[in-house]
Scaffold this motif. Structure first.
Motif, mmCIF file in Angstrom:
data_model
loop_
_atom_site.group_PDB
_atom_site.id
_atom_site.type_symbol
_atom_site.label_atom_id
_atom_site.label_comp_id
_atom_site.label_asym_id
_atom_site.label_seq_id
_atom_site.Cartn_x
_atom_site.Cartn_y
_atom_site.Cartn_z
ATOM 1 N N PRO A 74 0.659 -0.992 0.103
ATOM 2 C CA PRO A 74 -0.503 -0.286 -0.173
ATOM 3 C C PRO A 74 0.907 1.329 -0.031
ATOM 4 C CG PRO A 74 0.017 -0.991 2.209
ATOM 5 C CD PRO A 74 0.849 -2.359 1.550
ATOM 6 N N VAL A 75 2.112 1.181 0.611
ATOM 7 C CA VAL A 75 2.819 2.192 0.913
ATOM 8 C C VAL A 75 3.805 2.600 -0.606
ATOM 9 C CG1 VAL A 75 4.699 3.462 1.650
ATOM 10 C CG2 VAL A 75 3.874 1.743 2.788
ATOM 11 N N GLN A 77 1.786 1.587 -3.487
ATOM 12 C CA GLN A 77 0.779 2.306 -4.476
ATOM 13 C C GLN A 77 0.528 3.131 -4.511
ATOM 14 O OE1 GLN A 77 -0.450 -0.067 -6.800
ATOM 15 N NE2 GLN A 77 1.305 -1.316 -6.547
ATOM 16 N N HIS A 78 0.988 3.958 -3.375
ATOM 17 C CA HIS A 78 0.413 5.108 -2.680
ATOM 18 C C HIS A 78 1.444 6.329 -3.419
ATOM 19 C CE1 HIS A 78 -1.048 8.739 0.315
ATOM 20 N NE2 HIS A 78 0.630 9.249 -0.486
ATOM 21 N N CYS A 79 2.694 6.167 -2.646
ATOM 22 C CA CYS A 79 3.365 6.950 -4.010
ATOM 23 C C CYS A 79 3.076 7.004 -5.325
ATOM 24 C CB CYS A 79 4.454 6.366 -3.306
ATOM 25 S SG CYS A 79 5.582 6.458 -1.650
ATOM 26 N N LYS A 80 2.593 5.518 -6.397
ATOM 27 C CA LYS A 80 2.890 5.931 -7.667
ATOM 28 C C LYS A 80 1.203 6.095 -7.669
ATOM 29 C CE LYS A 80 2.755 1.715 -9.536
ATOM 30 N NZ LYS A 80 2.657 0.435 -10.111
ATOM 31 N N ARG A 81 0.636 7.146 -7.036
ATOM 32 C CA ARG A 81 -0.745 7.787 -7.752
ATOM 33 C C ARG A 81 -0.859 9.238 -7.242
ATOM 34 N NH1 ARG A 81 -3.017 3.081 -5.253
ATOM 35 N NH2 ARG A 81 -3.437 4.161 -3.444
ATOM 36 N N ILE A 86 3.064 9.320 2.241
ATOM 37 C CA ILE A 86 2.084 8.775 3.447
ATOM 38 C C ILE A 86 2.758 8.776 4.930
ATOM 39 C CG2 ILE A 86 2.958 7.117 2.150
ATOM 40 C CD1 ILE A 86 0.042 5.586 2.537
ATOM 41 N N TRP A 88 2.914 6.025 7.774
ATOM 42 C CA TRP A 88 1.625 5.387 8.105
ATOM 43 C C TRP A 88 2.627 3.523 8.936
ATOM 44 C CZ3 TRP A 88 5.325 0.247 7.658
ATOM 45 C CH2 TRP A 88 6.739 0.376 7.840
ATOM 46 N N THR A 92 -2.504 0.821 8.187
ATOM 47 C CA THR A 92 -1.923 0.648 6.625
ATOM 48 C C THR A 92 -1.972 -0.383 5.973
ATOM 49 O OG1 THR A 92 -0.433 2.486 7.163
ATOM 50 C CG2 THR A 92 -1.073 1.918 5.144
ATOM 51 N N TYR A 93 -1.343 -1.643 6.403
ATOM 52 C CA TYR A 93 -1.399 -2.690 6.162
ATOM 53 C C TYR A 93 -2.480 -3.793 5.899
ATOM 54 C CZ TYR A 93 3.414 -2.117 4.242
ATOM 55 O OH TYR A 93 4.171 -0.834 3.702
ATOM 56 N N GLN A 96 -5.374 -3.291 3.777
ATOM 57 C CA GLN A 96 -5.450 -3.528 2.215
ATOM 58 C C GLN A 96 -5.445 -5.076 2.531
ATOM 59 O OE1 GLN A 96 -6.090 -1.867 -0.044
ATOM 60 N NE2 GLN A 96 -6.341 -0.676 0.848
#
Length: 238
Positions: A74-75, A77-81, A86, A88, A92-93, A96
């Motif tokens: 999730p970390v 994925q957040h950075c990719k978007r 973030i 965390w 956070t995990y 998901q």
């Protein structure tokens, strides 16, 4: 207080010095682990990665078989978007469905942290994160200062990483594209078809296709999408 770190990271002259400085910065900020990754998109399906971290060898070996959960991390994925940092932790995990992954990494000291991404033109990205095994401060002011320091440092670190890890694209290496070829690439970047691009530019669909094919040939690309990414990387379109 950490401004000397900004100056130091900009002055590094080798990859070893770069690693030493990001580790020193993370330690000053109160974190044991740090990672800094430069990503260059060469096409829609191929990217080049330059990663520097001080991940313990034991965790490197243990995480080798967790490639699937890493893809869902999730970390990351957040950075990719986006570019919003973030903060965390276990929650956070768990949210998901990756609680077991958090437990795996927590055993090696990765219990919480802060991560962020910088997305630049020309298909370049820079992701930086700091991690530790104890809780982050509860004070909003202290936490905000941590995040702000990481954001400022990441801007300087990205410049240094680009200089040290990314091959230089010189002006002489940039192909010469016509105005129409650049316009067609720009509209393709916006998701327009050749027919739509032709209508916008008052040219036929066939002519738009020819301009795109010429641009692909000059850029050494096998598709119009790869041509767009290469043109962005070279600063020909934005």
């Amino acid at each position: 207080m950490l401004s000397p770190s900004f100056q130091a990271i900009m002055a590094v002259k080798s990859q070893v010095e770069f690693k030493d400085e990001i580790i020193r910065f993370a330690g000053d900020l109160g974190f044991k682990y740090v990672s800094a990754m430069t990503v260059i998109d060469h096409s829609l399906t191929h990217s080049e990665f330059f990663n520097v971290d001080n991940m313990p060898l034991a965790w490197q070996e243990a995480s080798a078989g967790l490639s699937e959960s890493f893809r869902r991390d999730p970390v990351m994925q957040h950075c990719k978007r986006g570019t919003v940092p973030i903060i965390w932790d276990q929650t956070t995990y768990v949210q998901q469905g990756l609680g077991s992954h958090w437990e795996e990494q927590a055993a090696y000291g990765y219990r919480t942290g802060i991560a962020l991404a910088l997305h630049m033109p020309e298909g370049r990205h820079f992701v930086m994160g700091v991690d530790r095994d104890r809780r982050l401060p509860k004070s909003p002011i202290s936490l905000t200062r941590m995040v702000a320091s990481l954001q400022l440092f990441a801007v300087h670190a990205q410049e240094a990483a680009s200089r040290l890890f990314v091959p230089v694209e010189t002006q002489a290496q940039r192909p010469s594209l016509t105005r129409r070829e650049l316009e067609c690439l720009s509209w393709t970047m916006e998701g327009k078809t050749a027919w739509e691009t032709g209508a916008i530019l008052s040219i036929s669909e066939r002519t738009a296709v020819l301009h795109l094919q010429n641009a692909m040939q000059k850029l050494g690309a096998v598709s119009k999408h790869q041509a767009v990414l290469k043109a962005m990387r070279l600063g020909l379109i934005r």
